[in-house]
Design a protein around this motif. Structure first.
Motif, PDB file in Angstrom:
ATOM      1  N   ASP A 110      10.568 -13.945 -48.568  1.00 21.32           N
ATOM      2  CA  ASP A 110      11.019 -14.721 -47.559  1.00 21.32           C
ATOM      3  C   ASP A 110      11.541 -13.745 -46.294  1.00 21.32           C
ATOM      4  O   ASP A 110      12.059 -14.057 -45.587  1.00 21.32           O
ATOM      5  CB  ASP A 110      12.229 -15.601 -48.101  1.00 21.32           C
ATOM      6  N   LYS A 111      10.956 -12.461 -46.600  1.00 19.37           N
ATOM      7  CA  LYS A 111      11.127 -11.423 -45.482  1.00 19.37           C
ATOM      8  C   LYS A 111      12.478 -11.042 -45.442  1.00 19.37           C
ATOM      9  O   LYS A 111      12.913 -10.639 -44.460  1.00 19.37           O
ATOM     10  CB  LYS A 111      10.499 -11.827 -44.370  1.00 19.37           C
ATOM     11  N   THR A 112      13.370 -11.180 -46.453  1.00 22.26           N
ATOM     12  CA  THR A 112      14.689 -10.850 -46.371  1.00 22.26           C
ATOM     13  C   THR A 112      14.900  -9.821 -47.585  1.00 22.26           C
ATOM     14  O   THR A 112      14.326  -9.608 -48.555  1.00 22.26           O
ATOM     15  CB  THR A 112      15.688 -11.951 -46.605  1.00 22.26           C
ATOM     16  N   VAL A 113      15.988  -9.039 -47.114  1.00 20.55           N
ATOM     17  CA  VAL A 113      16.559  -8.146 -48.247  1.00 20.55           C
ATOM     18  C   VAL A 113      18.049  -8.446 -48.378  1.00 20.55           C
ATOM     19  O   VAL A 113      18.705  -8.773 -47.430  1.00 20.55           O
ATOM     20  CB  VAL A 113      16.543  -6.549 -47.832  1.00 20.55           C
ATOM     21  N   ARG A 114      18.300  -8.597 -49.525  1.00 23.20           N
ATOM     22  CA  ARG A 114      19.916  -9.112 -49.786  1.00 23.20           C
ATOM     23  C   ARG A 114      20.686  -7.954 -50.669  1.00 23.20           C
ATOM     24  O   ARG A 114      19.885  -7.410 -51.418  1.00 23.20           O
ATOM     25  CB  ARG A 114      20.129 -10.312 -50.495  1.00 23.20           C
ATOM     26  N   LEU A 115      21.899  -7.728 -50.370  1.00 21.94           N
ATOM     27  CA  LEU A 115      22.784  -6.846 -50.939  1.00 21.94           C
ATOM     28  C   LEU A 115      23.675  -7.723 -51.798  1.00 21.94           C
ATOM     29  O   LEU A 115      24.309  -8.646 -51.295  1.00 21.94           O
ATOM     30  CB  LEU A 115      23.439  -6.119 -50.189  1.00 21.94           C
ATOM     31  N   TRP A 116      23.912  -7.292 -53.051  1.00 26.49           N
ATOM     32  CA  TRP A 116      24.798  -7.971 -53.849  1.00 26.49           C
ATOM     33  C   TRP A 116      25.796  -6.962 -54.559  1.00 26.49           C
ATOM     34  O   TRP A 116      25.505  -6.041 -54.877  1.00 26.49           O
ATOM     35  CB  TRP A 116      24.257  -8.461 -55.198  1.00 26.49           C
ATOM     36  N   CYS A 117      27.189  -7.294 -54.529  1.00 28.97           N
ATOM     37  CA  CYS A 117      28.067  -6.736 -55.094  1.00 28.97           C
ATOM     38  C   CYS A 117      27.988  -6.809 -56.764  1.00 28.97           C
ATOM     39  O   CYS A 117      27.086  -7.477 -57.128  1.00 28.97           O
ATOM     40  CB  CYS A 117      29.623  -7.219 -54.919  1.00 28.97           C
TER      41      CYS A 117
END
Length: 143
Positions: A110-117
């Motif tokens: 989806d052309k995103t990078v997500r950061l997660w705690c």
């Protein structure tokens, strides 16, 4: 070392202590292997499509896996039990990486990078990928 066969391995992670190999596979299962014996020691089943990427947390206690089901699954590595499912991507999740402190990054079609705690909370909004210019289009100029 020679391990028993696992169908269509798509990605491989190694625990920080080197005692576990964690391949993702097309059969929707993430198995853990003991490299000293070449035998499986656990199976993490929860994806509903191919397990595309895997990563092991910096202390080895958490395994993350992604799939064509658009999810990121987090697992307790010692107990082989699910911890949570992260569902914020809108397309295939293709890659994962932990930093040295347990922060998880997931990259998607989806052309995103997500950061997660570590607790599964998204850290900010998605970071959108840059579009590449068509080679036939001259670059924009300022003047």
């Amino acid at each position: 070392m020679r391990c028993a066969r696992q169908p269509n391995i798509t990605n491989l992670a190694v625990s920080p202590d080197g005692r576990r190999l964690v391949p993702g596979s097309r059969d929707m299962t993430v198995r853990t292997w003991d490299p000293s014996t070449g035998h499986p020691v656990g199976a993490l089943a929860g994806h509903t499509a191919r397990a595309a990427a895997v990563a092991v947390g910096p202390d080895g206690s958490v395994v993350a896996s992604t799939g064509d089901d658009r999810t990121v699954q987090l697992w307790d590595a010692a107990a082989d039990t699910p911890l949570m499912t992260l569902r914020d991507h809108t397309d295939l999740v293709l890659s994962l990486a932990f930093d040295g402190h347990g922060l998880l990054a997931s990259g998607s079609a989806d052309k995103t990078v997500r950061l997660w705690c570590a607790d599964g909370t998204p850290l900010g909004g998605p970071s959108r990928g840059a579009r590449t210019a068509d080679a036939s289009t001259p670059p924009a100029t300022t003047g």
